[in-house]
Design an enzyme around this catalytic site. Sequence first.
Site, PDB file in Angstrom:
ATOM      1  N   ASP A   1       0.857  -1.181   0.000  1.00 25.38           N
ATOM      2  CA  ASP A   1       0.000   0.000   0.000  1.00 25.38           C
ATOM      3  C   ASP A   1       0.898   1.238   0.000  1.00 25.38           C
ATOM      4  OD1 ASP A   1      -2.142   1.702  -0.023  1.00 25.38           O
ATOM      5  OD2 ASP A   1      -3.150   0.834   1.702  1.00 25.38           O
TER       6      ASP A   1
HETATM    7  C1  NOJ Z   1      -4.033   3.964   0.094  1.00 27.99           C
HETATM    8  C2  NOJ Z   1      -5.200   3.064   0.323  1.00 27.99           C
HETATM    9  O1  NOJ Z   1      -5.097   2.425   1.572  1.00 27.99           O
HETATM   10  C3  NOJ Z   1      -5.391   2.018  -0.752  1.00 27.99           C
HETATM   11  O2  NOJ Z   1      -6.589   1.362  -0.515  1.00 27.99           O
HETATM   12  C4  NOJ Z   1      -5.352   2.651  -2.099  1.00 27.99           C
HETATM   13  O3  NOJ Z   1      -5.577   1.685  -3.087  1.00 27.99           O
HETATM   14  C5  NOJ Z   1      -4.016   3.354  -2.284  1.00 27.99           C
HETATM   15  N1  NOJ Z   1      -3.861   4.377  -1.270  1.00 27.99           N
HETATM   16  C6  NOJ Z   1      -3.877   3.983  -3.665  1.00 27.99           C
HETATM   17  O4  NOJ Z   1      -4.661   5.086  -3.764  1.00 27.99           O
END
Ligand code: NOJ
Length: 765
Positions: free
Chosen positions: A298
């Site tokens: 993430d």
């Molecule tokens: C952080 C988020 O936790 C995740 O769900 C998301 O896909 C990514 N950012 C990309 O935006």
Amino acid sequence: MADIEMSINLSKTGRRLLKFFYFAFLLIVSISNYSCQQVQSKNNDIESKVTSLLSKMTLEEKIGQMTQIDPIAMSADQINKAVRNGNYGSFLNVSGVEKINALQKLAMEESRLKIPLIIGRDVIHGYRTIFPIPLAMASTWNPEIVKKAFRISSIEASSQGIKWTFAPMIDITWDPRWGRIAEGCGEDPYLASAFAKAMVEGIQGEQLTDPKAVAACAKHFVGYGFAEGGRDYNTTYISEPMLRNVVLKPFKAAKDAGALTFMSAFNDLNGVPTSGNEFTLRQVLRKEWKYDGMVVSDWGSIAEMISHGYCADEKEAALKAITAGVDMEMSGTTYLKNLKTLINEGKVDLAMIDEAVKNILTLKFKLGLFENPYVNPEAEKQMLSPEFLDHARIVARQSTVMLKNDPNTLPLSARISSVAVIGPLADAPRDQLGTWVFDGKAENSVTPLTAIKAVLGNPKVNFAAGLKYSRDKSKSGFAEAIAAAKKSQAILFFAGEEWILSGEGQSRGEINLPGVQEELIEALSKTGKPLIVVVMAGRPLAIGKVVEKSNALLYAWHGGSMAGPALADLIFGKESPSGKLPVTFVKGSGQIPFYYYHNMTGRPANAKSWTPIDSIPVINSQASLGYKSFHLDYGFTPLFPFGYGLSYTTFKYSDLKLSSTEMSKNGNLTVKASILNAGNVDADEIVQLYIRDRVGSITRPVKELKGFKRIHLKSRETVGVTFELPASSLEFFNGKGNVIEPGEFDVWIGPNSDEGLHGEFAIKN
Ligand code: NOJ
């Protein structure tokens, strides 16, 4: 002997038929063998292409593939140079046909090895046609329509060059304070697994090389939904039985459905951040599940292991992430800056890098990006097509849950002479779209106000929002709203939360209706007019007081682009509400966590054992309250149980039948019941199957969902519903291994987790 006699006695037609079935069987076997061989040879083909490409790559190019960035802060020149040099394997948050085609052209024509980029984006519940938030989609208990919703999202997203979406989000949570409850499928592992499968299949489509296919990403692996206190990004502690029996289940379903990618999460799990967690990523995902897809971290979560206090610096973070098995780093440069040094120092084996790059390249080959990296500009014409919008309306309709309906309140007659439309969500086009909407547009939303006007005609609608937005504390609009109510035959109050109050980083401590909405509802209830409250929110709110004051209540979540028409369909009885809750509704934050499949306590409470706080006499003895498991203020039941939802008709359950009262560990039971639609309207019912394992080597949940079916019943029709209950579905992890334990079980078929016909059976050794 009997068989031989039978074949001798067969008539000529019988013999012909037998021959026909024999050849048909042979044909089916050879077709399926052929298609297995084809898949196998395609995989071999990809494998050899990957191996050959890998052998030509420099270490820098390999590390480039392992890095994904959001180029927002980069100039066009910097981006172009980086693509030519093969510095990045993937971008996120770039969209638009021209832009993406130009980037791919650079990669395909001007980079040394001509490796296409893969463009990722959060397309969580629709791209331009916005569907209800995922938690609402789970309230449909209808994986088929949800699969189609995700297919549509992928058709729209891929038309813009997006070939990878960071969905589905399948984190189980028990905490409505957590803002990201909006993005998941609720509290139950069985229900969430059914949706995980549907979502992955919908996103990826049938042919990965189809230009309309998009890679799914099962996220967030794992445990993120158990953030302590419901505060986003917070630490999580989950026992191994809980992890395996609950939290991992939907991820396994996503893997089995073929999810091409997984995302490691932000949280630390039992002390180890999940982006550096060898147990979850290597042991469970790769070794036990034999997952051969790609893992992305993430956003920034590798470097965040420093802030977690798990790594001293970025170099250590990169080492721990690659060792754990994170193939690609999202929005971070720890790999870019450190992997080479780590290899030179002998701390990372080149084989580890090759494995990661192999996973990334395989993904690109599987999606057909090498052969067809460009987007056809014609494809975007389908965006917001009538078929897509219609589907969004169906999903929004089926996701709405009716929680209360005093007799004769709903549906309203479309011939009603006037209605008051009130409340901050009545005409809030952006809010009804919900969280995680990058590409949906408020101007494409049809609000409840617009839809109700379309049904009744303008003059019959007395609109006065009363409050400008959900948190509005000014009562200056109350008088106008009350006046509108007084001159109308019924009040439709659209309550809820603005979209910004749920989603990532948007957790709340108290989960009541924000602002002074409850006060306005109370004031409106005093007019004596039928009061229908529709709640549009990103989480299950504590709405006890609103339930008391209203005559009918529809829980509509954030219903997406077509929330308005869908709600009008239900309010005016074009269709009956049919959604059921995918989460337990609590009475207040203090009751959290409250989920239906908790283990039985040694001191369960019942109606007799609870003394409500206001009934406790002033003079007491130490033991006077009975020592049972309840809250003095809330009692021991939730506001609404998991699986609950009303209809405009009533359903009567009868005739529970089990195929046997016992089965072996390899056996199977069928469990049946009859459902009667006892009312005057045709409607859908969601029939649910629950079990309880009475005694186990570890304590077992008081109930567990093991099946559900959405059925349609005409008025007065009776339908028989049959569930298969294989003994294998009763397996659980007891801390040492997976077991199916002999013993006695309860089984229920019912309309929710709290009611149902009851039976018993046993598993014999
Ligand atoms: C952080 C988020 O936790 C995740 O769900 C998301 O896909 C990514 N950012 C990309 O935006």
